[in-house]
Design a protein around this motif. Structure first.
Motif, PDB file in Angstrom:
ATOM      1  N   ILE A  84     -30.201   6.692   4.388  1.00 43.93           N
ATOM      2  CA  ILE A  84     -29.137   6.371   5.177  1.00 43.93           C
ATOM      3  C   ILE A  84     -28.641   5.224   4.387  1.00 43.93           C
ATOM      4  CG2 ILE A  84     -28.268   5.393   7.259  1.00 43.93           C
ATOM      5  CD1 ILE A  84     -30.583   7.295   8.518  1.00 43.93           C
ATOM      6  N   GLU A  85     -29.380   4.202   3.896  1.00 47.78           N
ATOM      7  CA  GLU A  85     -28.778   3.043   3.225  1.00 47.78           C
ATOM      8  C   GLU A  85     -29.294   3.264   1.834  1.00 47.78           C
ATOM      9  OE1 GLU A  85     -28.541  -1.146   4.998  1.00 47.78           O
ATOM     10  OE2 GLU A  85     -30.050  -0.137   6.403  1.00 47.78           O
ATOM     11  N   GLU A  90     -24.366  12.095  -1.513  1.00 49.99           N
ATOM     12  CA  GLU A  90     -24.064  12.299  -0.254  1.00 49.99           C
ATOM     13  C   GLU A  90     -24.569  14.142   0.020  1.00 49.99           C
ATOM     14  OE1 GLU A  90     -23.206  10.994   2.622  1.00 49.99           O
ATOM     15  OE2 GLU A  90     -21.879   9.465   2.115  1.00 49.99           O
ATOM     16  N   THR A  91     -24.100  14.722  -0.542  1.00 51.17           N
ATOM     17  CA  THR A  91     -24.295  16.184  -0.399  1.00 51.17           C
ATOM     18  C   THR A  91     -25.573  16.615  -0.432  1.00 51.17           C
ATOM     19  OG1 THR A  91     -21.916  16.516  -1.273  1.00 51.17           O
ATOM     20  CG2 THR A  91     -23.302  18.733  -0.775  1.00 51.17           C
ATOM     21  N   ALA A 124     -27.433  15.528   2.217  1.00 51.72           N
ATOM     22  CA  ALA A 124     -27.495  16.192   3.521  1.00 51.72           C
ATOM     23  C   ALA A 124     -28.177  17.420   3.321  1.00 51.72           C
ATOM     24  CB  ALA A 124     -25.912  16.658   3.669  1.00 51.72           C
ATOM     25  N   ARG A 125     -28.329  18.070   2.196  1.00 48.26           N
ATOM     26  CA  ARG A 125     -29.032  19.284   2.295  1.00 48.26           C
ATOM     27  C   ARG A 125     -30.403  18.928   2.334  1.00 48.26           C
ATOM     28  NH1 ARG A 125     -25.299  23.012   1.579  1.00 48.26           N
ATOM     29  NH2 ARG A 125     -23.776  22.941   0.203  1.00 48.26           N
ATOM     30  N   ARG A 154     -31.834  16.534   4.123  1.00 46.88           N
ATOM     31  CA  ARG A 154     -32.103  16.273   5.560  1.00 46.88           C
ATOM     32  C   ARG A 154     -32.140  17.742   6.389  1.00 46.88           C
ATOM     33  NH1 ARG A 154     -27.541  11.851   5.511  1.00 46.88           N
ATOM     34  NH2 ARG A 154     -28.582  10.207   4.855  1.00 46.88           N
ATOM     35  N   GLN A 155     -31.159  18.502   6.081  1.00 44.67           N
ATOM     36  CA  GLN A 155     -31.465  19.846   6.480  1.00 44.67           C
ATOM     37  C   GLN A 155     -32.736  20.509   6.379  1.00 44.67           C
ATOM     38  OE1 GLN A 155     -28.193  22.101   4.819  1.00 44.67           O
ATOM     39  NE2 GLN A 155     -26.454  20.992   5.881  1.00 44.67           N
ATOM     40  N   PHE A 186     -34.849  13.513  13.132  1.00 46.33           N
ATOM     41  CA  PHE A 186     -34.679  11.965  13.536  1.00 46.33           C
ATOM     42  C   PHE A 186     -34.784  12.209  15.106  1.00 46.33           C
ATOM     43  CE2 PHE A 186     -32.780  11.994   9.414  1.00 46.33           C
ATOM     44  CZ  PHE A 186     -33.156  10.727   8.906  1.00 46.33           C
ATOM     45  N   LEU A 240     -27.602  21.755  17.157  1.00 47.03           N
ATOM     46  CA  LEU A 240     -26.830  21.035  16.064  1.00 47.03           C
ATOM     47  C   LEU A 240     -27.300  21.045  14.697  1.00 47.03           C
ATOM     48  CD1 LEU A 240     -23.916  20.170  16.516  1.00 47.03           C
ATOM     49  CD2 LEU A 240     -25.020  17.763  16.639  1.00 47.03           C
ATOM     50  N   PRO A 241     -28.581  20.639  14.439  1.00 45.56           N
ATOM     51  CA  PRO A 241     -29.159  20.845  13.038  1.00 45.56           C
ATOM     52  C   PRO A 241     -29.251  22.207  12.452  1.00 45.56           C
ATOM     53  CG  PRO A 241     -30.657  19.441  14.591  1.00 45.56           C
ATOM     54  CD  PRO A 241     -29.650  20.192  15.285  1.00 45.56           C
ATOM     55  N   VAL A 274     -26.873  24.589  13.054  1.00 47.08           N
ATOM     56  CA  VAL A 274     -25.489  24.760  12.877  1.00 47.08           C
ATOM     57  C   VAL A 274     -25.388  24.220  11.542  1.00 47.08           C
ATOM     58  CG1 VAL A 274     -23.252  24.094  13.566  1.00 47.08           C
ATOM     59  CG2 VAL A 274     -24.699  24.919  15.345  1.00 47.08           C
ATOM     60  N   PHE A 275     -25.644  22.897  11.267  1.00 45.64           N
ATOM     61  CA  PHE A 275     -25.302  22.402   9.850  1.00 45.64           C
ATOM     62  C   PHE A 275     -25.854  23.289   8.746  1.00 45.64           C
ATOM     63  CE2 PHE A 275     -24.799  18.352  12.350  1.00 45.64           C
ATOM     64  CZ  PHE A 275     -23.444  18.462  12.754  1.00 45.64           C
ATOM     65  N   ARG A 278     -26.367  26.476   8.706  1.00 44.59           N
ATOM     66  CA  ARG A 278     -25.632  27.843   8.724  1.00 44.59           C
ATOM     67  C   ARG A 278     -26.573  28.777   9.282  1.00 44.59           C
ATOM     68  NH1 ARG A 278     -21.176  28.254   5.735  1.00 44.59           N
ATOM     69  NH2 ARG A 278     -21.373  30.304   5.637  1.00 44.59           N
ATOM     70  N   THR A 279     -27.821  28.364  10.112  1.00 45.30           N
ATOM     71  CA  THR A 279     -28.646  29.698  10.626  1.00 45.30           C
ATOM     72  C   THR A 279     -28.017  30.418  11.672  1.00 45.30           C
ATOM     73  OG1 THR A 279     -30.248  27.780  10.784  1.00 45.30           O
ATOM     74  CG2 THR A 279     -30.869  29.714  11.994  1.00 45.30           C
ATOM     75  N   MET A 332     -21.594  24.328   7.587  1.00 44.41           N
ATOM     76  CA  MET A 332     -21.276  25.050   8.834  1.00 44.41           C
ATOM     77  C   MET A 332     -20.533  26.230   8.510  1.00 44.41           C
ATOM     78  SD  MET A 332     -19.781  21.620  11.212  1.00 44.41           S
ATOM     79  CE  MET A 332     -19.791  22.395  12.607  1.00 44.41           C
ATOM     80  N   ARG A 333     -20.891  27.144   9.606  1.00 45.20           N
ATOM     81  CA  ARG A 333     -20.096  28.513   9.802  1.00 45.20           C
ATOM     82  C   ARG A 333     -18.681  28.098  10.108  1.00 45.20           C
ATOM     83  NH1 ARG A 333     -23.174  33.067   9.342  1.00 45.20           N
ATOM     84  NH2 ARG A 333     -25.293  32.203   8.894  1.00 45.20           N
ATOM     85  N   ASP A 385     -18.531  28.323  13.829  1.00 40.24           N
ATOM     86  CA  ASP A 385     -18.858  26.939  14.656  1.00 40.24           C
ATOM     87  C   ASP A 385     -17.889  25.778  14.257  1.00 40.24           C
ATOM     88  OD1 ASP A 385     -21.197  28.111  15.246  1.00 40.24           O
ATOM     89  OD2 ASP A 385     -22.234  27.726  13.498  1.00 40.24           O
ATOM     90  N   LEU A 433     -27.883  14.134  10.778  1.00 39.42           N
ATOM     91  CA  LEU A 433     -28.591  15.454  11.185  1.00 39.42           C
ATOM     92  C   LEU A 433     -28.432  16.610  10.222  1.00 39.42           C
ATOM     93  CD1 LEU A 433     -27.970  15.862  15.087  1.00 39.42           C
ATOM     94  CD2 LEU A 433     -30.053  15.016  13.937  1.00 39.42           C
ATOM     95  N   GLY A 434     -27.774  16.015   9.203  1.00 40.27           N
ATOM     96  CA  GLY A 434     -27.470  16.955   7.883  1.00 40.27           C
ATOM     97  C   GLY A 434     -26.171  17.572   7.848  1.00 40.27           C
ATOM     98  N   LEU A 464     -22.679  18.089   6.183  1.00 38.56           N
ATOM     99  CA  LEU A 464     -22.214  17.973   4.809  1.00 38.56           C
ATOM    100  C   LEU A 464     -20.999  17.390   5.115  1.00 38.56           C
ATOM    101  CD1 LEU A 464     -22.769  21.439   3.241  1.00 38.56           C
ATOM    102  CD2 LEU A 464     -24.132  19.506   2.832  1.00 38.56           C
ATOM    103  N   VAL A 465     -20.541  16.352   3.997  1.00 37.27           N
ATOM    104  CA  VAL A 465     -19.466  15.515   3.911  1.00 37.27           C
ATOM    105  C   VAL A 465     -17.986  16.430   4.056  1.00 37.27           C
ATOM    106  CG1 VAL A 465     -17.964  14.076   2.930  1.00 37.27           C
ATOM    107  CG2 VAL A 465     -20.188  13.642   2.700  1.00 37.27           C
ATOM    108  N   ALA A 473     -23.825   7.099   7.735  1.00 37.03           N
ATOM    109  CA  ALA A 473     -24.647   7.984   8.551  1.00 37.03           C
ATOM    110  C   ALA A 473     -25.471   6.657   9.276  1.00 37.03           C
ATOM    111  CB  ALA A 473     -25.899   8.461   8.271  1.00 37.03           C
TER     112      ALA A 473
END
Lengths: 256, 446
Positions: free
Chosen positions: A61-62, A81-82, A85-86, A88-89, A94, A113-114, A116-117, A119-120, B1-2, B5, B341-342, B344-345, B438
């Protein structure tokens, strides 16, 4: 724990320097340690000791000033960043002190939510989230919004959200900071149980010495440096030995 | 994200601040209505404009008149110039680029008699080729003059139906004449030249009559047409019945034309051809010449209308941007949490762009629906106001014209535009949202 436990997080000579005007503040000053797979590790320190900064650095995060953080063999500090993010997914969960649930969403949606990010697919993630909420004992609260729940229940939702994607590592930042003693115990046990069941690694940051006994290992942080690393003896029932252990390990070190 | 969603989350975010979203959408609605209505009024005006000028004559025709009007750039009449129009000039004009056809024209006045009824007529003699080259209306019966048969006389049905009256009646009521049944006698005007008393008066019994259908162009309706050669023939016969001194004067009339009609290959070249002919030293006239300044006024008015619409749309764009910025301030922590929580930007960006676009689209759709209502109301009740407005831009004959016309493409364009405005207005706020760290999630104060 095995004889040769596998390293899951390697912190190597990590520094984080903040500039305040002309002054340099060493929030994290040349810290090195390893965290092993499946262990419950507690970063213990008073406020301002740099423990939270350390957690933020580990979670990407930092950005760190110098040093290396290798997680699951991958250099976190070099990721954009990308990729972060992947990562973390896939690997990280957390738990926050102030729960950080989205107020407009129900418990179920928050836990989803996690996923959703990630793409489940919808059906699968609903089932997963429901299972997770049942596991944390919120079977009857699926459609409740955070405001309609107590602090303890909210944190359970937070825990369910952290664990729902089956991450290898869960970071917990003062997870019981806003909870009373009884709820604290429930929440801590819950985290430990779930982590143990799935052989997940927990990294918890706290200033509360009494929480340290839930951990396998306690890393004490003071003024941005590692003061001591203690392995807590394998025990079966933490609650029973509660007072003795804490009395031994926690001296006046962290009084601040 | 889809995508599903993303849409669900975006709509949820919009609906959680219903009042604010509603007000922003209202802004877009007003912007859309003003653009659609302004454009529709512009189109309506243009339509009546074109219609009016189509009624006045073909747009590609230039005329060189015996008494040429001198017109300034704004269409004001400054004076006239007498010019000699002879065969020499006709040949010269034929050489000018883009000239498709040239026809010299002789105008005079004459009389038609049918039993006890009579009428003055304007007579027009042109070469028989010109009937096709200058797009004269269809005939109800008979045929236009040709090289072989140039004795056909073309009379508009309008003349036959509305001109003839009994000079001895009290109220001069007009009657319709049917050349198939009623006889038609043609005479030149008696008062112009003095007849040689010993000669018999010139009379022509019109048997070969073609009837022209009524046209939108008033000029077609008000003349009786002769072929030029045939006209010269009968005119010479007529001149022979005149006194000697008048005969010479009368014959001289055949040497110069009343005007020369020129047809240009394309409407775009009319101004160019006019300039070329004027370089030869002749004053010309065309509908275009009048149309040009009027069209400019009308275009100007349309631009002003469009600008008013665009202004309203711009205000609503700023409104959208403001709403999105506010929304981002409010949701700073939430965005931080999403990132931890992951998320993407690019998903954060998409989410905000979607929300902004939805505001635009929603406002656009409602705005268009209301625009149809407004357009209907303008056409029904806006008469007095818009009549004045249109007259100021040179359209006089509004009649039953529509003031506001929404063509089928306008709603699509407008809703697309509204959505685009939303996306553009949302772009910078969305970028700002992606820059939120974040670390916001880790802050405990709230």
């Amino acid at each position: 724990m095995g004889v040769e436990p596998k390293k899951i997080i390697e912190v190597k000579n990590v520094r984080k320097i903040y500039r305040m005007g002309n002054e340099k503040i060493y929030a994290v000053d040349d810290i090195s340690f390893d965290i092993y797979e499946g262990e419950f590790c507690c970063l213990l320190g008073s406020s301002g000791s740099g423990k939270s900064t350390l957690l933020n650095l580990m979670a990407g995060i930092e950005k760190l000033t110098s040093g290396q953080i290798i997680m699951k063999g991958q250099p976190i500090h070099k990721m954009n960043e990308t990729r972060l993010a992947r990562f973390r997914q896939k690997y990280l969960g957390f738990v926050f002190q102030s729960y950080n649930l989205i107020g407009t969403m129900t418990a179920l949606e928050n836990v989803e939510l996690p996923l959703v990010f990630k793409r489940t697919p919808k059906k699968k993630r609903k089932t997963m989230a429901k299972e997770m909420l049942v596991k944390v004992g919120l079977k009857n609260r699926l459609q409740h919004k955070p405001k309609e729940m107590s602090g303890g229940q909210q944190q359970r939702v937070g825990i369910a959200r952290a664990f729902v994607a089956k991450p290898s590592i869960v970071f917990a930042d003062e997870p019981t900071g806003n909870l009373d003693t009884k709820t604290t115990m429930e929440v801590m046990n819950l985290i430990r149980e779930i982590a143990r069941d799935n052989h997940q690694t927990i990294v918890m940051v706290t200033h509360d010495q009494s929480l340290a006994e839930y951990a396998d290992r306690v890393i004490r942080i003071l003024d941005g440096k590692v003061q001591s690393i203690e392995t807590i003896k394998e025990e079966t029932n933490v609650e029973e030995e509660n007072n003795g252990v804490v009395g031994d390990t926690a001296d006046s070190n962290c009084v601040n | 994200m889809r995508i599903s969603d993303l849409i669900k989350m975006g709509l949820r975010n919009l609906s959680r601040r219903k009042a604010r979203t509603g007000l922003t959408v209202l802004g877009v609605i007003i912007g859309t209505i003003s653009i659609v209505i302004m454009v529709s009024i512009g189109i309506g005006m243009n339509n009546s404009f074109d219609k009016q000028f189509m009624e006045n004559g073909a747009m590609t025709v230039i005329r060189i008149e015996q008494y040429g009007s001198i017109i300034d750039d704004e269409g004001n009449w400054l004076g006239s110039k007498e010019q000699v129009l002879d065969d020499n000039l006709v040949d010269m004009v034929r050489q000018v680029d883009h000239v498709k056809a040239v026809a010299p024209v002789l105008d005079t006045s004459a009389m038609l008699y049918s039993g006890k009824y009579e009428t003055y007529i304007s007579l027009r003699a042109i070469g028989h080729e010109a009937f096709a080259e200058f797009g004269y209306p269809e005939l109800i019966s008979g045929a236009y003059p040709t090289a072989e048969n140039n004795r056909s006389v073309v009379i508009p049905s309008y003349v036959l139906e509305n001109y003839f009256y009994n000079p001895n009646s009290r109220n001069y009521e007009t009657v319709a004449i049917d050349p198939k049944e009623d006889e038609l006698i043609f005479k030149f005007n008696e008062w112009r030249y003095v007849r040689n008393e010993r000669k018999k008066e010139f009379k022509l019994d019109l048997t070969n009559v073609a009837i022209m259908e009524e046209s939108d162009n008033w000029e077609h309706n008000s003349y009786v047409y002769f072929d030029m050669d045939y006209y010269k023939e009968i005119y010479t016969q007529y001149a022979n019945t005149l006194k000697l001194e008048d005969r010479k004067k009368a014959m001289a009339e055949l040497d110069t034309y009343s005007y020369i009609m020129i047809n240009v290959d394309n409407i775009k070249n009319v101004t160019q051809v006019q300039e070329d002919i004027e370089a030869l030293g002749y004053v010309t006239y065309s509908e275009m010449q009048y149309l040009e300044p009027l069209k400019q006024t009308s275009d100007m008015l349309q631009m002003v209308l469009g600008a008013i619409g665009a202004l309203a749309m711009m205000v609503s764009a700023i409104n959208i941007a403001n709403t999105m910025v506010m929304s981002i301030y409010e949701r700073t922590k939430e965005i931080g949490i999403m990132k931890v929580l992951g998320c993407l930007v690019k998903d954060v960006k998409k989410l905000f762009l979607f929300e902004a676009a939805m505001i635009g689209l929603l406002g656009g759709i409602v705005g268009i629906a209301l625009s149809y209502l407004a357009s209907f109301a303008i056409n029904k009740y806006g008469g007095p106001l818009f009549q004045t407005l249109m007259q100021s831009s040179g359209v006089y004959d509004v009649g039953d014209a529509k003031f506001s016309v929404i063509p089928f493409w306008l709603p699509f364009l407008a809703s697309g535009f509204a959505m685009l405005i939303g996306v553009l207005a949302g772009y910078f706020p969305a970028r700002r949202a992606t820059k939120i760290s974040a670390i916001e999630a880790m802050k405990t104060d709230s």
